[in-house]
Scaffold this active site. Structure first.
Site: not given
Ligand code: NAD
Length: 500
Positions: A153, A177, A180, A230, A285, A385
């Protein structure tokens, strides 16, 4: 009740279509709680249709001339520039970050689109002449097929643009994808991509959460998956998709530390830290979430706190805002809960940003800049985090001690050192086990001629997004060894031994 709320569409085979799903969730403005749209959780049939359309389109797209593919991205970058203000406004409405920061989000993605337009310079094979008498060996870097992208997000413009332009420019087709939580700016970017000339089926979008992601990890026609999000979800995606034989790259969570040496330029350093810790409400991030003050720099806490107090907490649409709302009520509650635990676990709360007054936006998910001092491993605010505007301060007697602390943390996304000593900076870059390293640069995100990377719990898979590395990720190398006979070639007869 929901009749007047717009719906977010799926993109299948060049058409923006209404999902037949019975499961939907609202997209909510984090500053006001206004429901902006409803987003579907795509059905299995819809996900299969998106993948099938990518598979069909691949047959011709993979053979489309490099120049023809590249020209679409030249047009696309122009369209993104022309629509920058509108894109930023959509992004701020659904995600919360300030309008200038939203433009930055789009701009950092735009740079990858520009890079994709030059793909002909990167997708080059190699040739060795006369590896044996009359024999040449050369390589082709060919696209894989249908690739998928799963995005978080916090950068709903930049991170989708890390993925589909590079995958498509190298000749693949794509199923995206998006998060959401804020899919609307991503969809506007996809509309512009079609307007730029991306043919039907080459770019598809499905919405959803866990089920949609698992379907992409399992589908035999998806050849590669790029994930950003994450560590917990990324590790699941990596394991599940790898077991299904796919290439996977996962950029994941972070706990980015900065080291402040006592010889650092104090004013520049404190400004840089305040910006990197609290900008985007700490939801980057690459946000700096831990600062290790070395030696005399431990005396700088009050001045840093004074800087943090000057930052304006307000809606992202208001002029002069430094810190916008967190993305959701759940995110605000989580961050507030962690602040409470920080106090309970013995850290010193030197600045408490909970429940700031934001006139006109009383319903917003705001947390103001928050600073803890005396933070140590083992405390929840250090081990997790936080992904909010909460800065943890720790102390170290020496540079070695500070480096050791950072290398003990499981995450290895970004880090920075502030110093005027070249020797200290060099030691830091040599010894630190972190992907992105800043030297007097607080958020060292690489420009697209390099690749984003990460160490340890922050990354799985060996090749990073964008840059040269992603060309290797999105292509299969074929190595061809060839010999051409002509009339002068003398037949050697049958040879059953491997040649020396
Ligand atoms: P998230 O992991 O909750 O969601 C990421 C994606 O995974 C979304 O599209 C979501 O719909 C999907 N998802 C969520 N739960 C799921 C599950 N149980 N099974 C399968 N898919 C699932 O992450 P977020 O909260 O949207 O974003 C924040 C995180 O992203 C932080 O940890 C941040 O550090 C990380 N991030 C990392 C980078 C990088 O380049 N290393 C860049 C941006 C964000």
């Amino acid at each position: 009740m929901t009749a007047n709320i717009p719906t977010v569409k799926l993109l299948i085979n060049g058409q923006f279509v209404e999902s037949k799903s019975t499961q939907w969730r609202p997209v909510v403005n984090p500053a006001t709680q206004e429901v902006l749209a409803r987003v579907p959780f795509a059905t299995p049939d819809e996900i299969n249709a998106a993948i099938a359309s990518g598979k069909e389109a691949f047959k011709t797209w993979r053979k489309t001339a490099i120049g023809a593919r590249a020209r679409i991205f030249l047009k696309y970058q122009q369209l993104i520039r022309e629509n920058m203000a509108e894109l930023a406004a959509i992004l701020t409405a659904e995600q919360g970050k300030t309008l200038p920061d939203a433009e930055g989000d789009v701009f950092r993605g735009l740079e990858v689109v520009e890079h994709a337009a030059g793909i002909g310079n990167l997708q080059l094979g190699e040739l060795a002449n006369n590896v044996a008498g009359g024999v040449d060996t050369y390589t082709l870097l060919q696209p894989l097929g249908v690739c998928a992208g799963i995005t978080p997000f916090n950068f709903p413009a930049m991170i989708p643009l890390w993925m589909f332009p590079m995958a498509i420019a190298t000749g693949n087709t794509f199923v995206l994808k998006p998060s959401e939580q804020d899919p609307m700016v991503t969809m506007r970017l996809c509309e512009l991509a079609l307007q730029a000339g991306i043919p039907p089926g080459v770019l598809n979008v499905v919405h959803g959460g866990e089920d949609a992601v698992n379907a992409l990890c399992d589908h035999p026609d998806i050849k590669a998956i790029s994930f950003v999000g994450s560590t917990k979800v990324g590790t699941h995606v990596y394991n599940r998709a790898s077991l299904n034989g796919k290439r996977v790259q996962c950029m994941m969570g972070a706990k980015n530390h900065a080291i402040v040496m006592p010889d650092a330029n104090k004013e520049q350093t404190l400004n840089a830290i305040a910006g990197a810790a609290f900008g985007a409400a700490g939801q980057r991030c690459m946000a700096l979430s831990v600062v290790v003050l070395v030696g005399e720099a431990r005396q700088w806490v009050d001045e840093l706190t004074e800087k943090a107090k000057t930052l304006k907490v307000n809606a992202g649409t208001e002029k002069g805002t430094d810190v916008g709302p967190l993305v959701s009520c759940a995110a605000r509650e989580r961050v507030e809960g962690l602040i409470e635990r920080g106090v309970a676990e013995g850290a010193t709360l030197v600045l408490d940003g909970r429940q700031p007054q934001v006139p006109g936006y009383e319903q917003g998910n705001f947390v103001g800049p928050t600073i803890f001092n005396g933070v140590q491993p083992g405390m929840s605010i250090y081990d997790q985090e936080i992904f909010g505007p909460v800065l943890c301060l720790a102390g170290a007697a020496t540079l070695d001690e500070a480096i050791e602390l950072i290398n003990r943390n499981p995450n290895g996304n970004g880090t920075a050192i502030f110093t005027q000593s070249g020797a200290a900076a060099r030691k830091f870059q040599e010894d630190i086990d972190v992907g992105q390293i800043g030297i007097n640069v607080p958020i060292p995100v690489p420009v697209p001629i390099f690749s984003f990377t990460g160490s340890r719990a922050s990354k799985l898979g060996d090749l990073g997004p964008y840059g040269k590395q992603v060309v290797m990720f999105y292509t299969q190398t074929k190595t061809i060894t060839s010999r051409w006979f002509d009339d002068s070639t003398v037949s050697q007869g049958v040879n059953t031994t491997i040649s020396l």
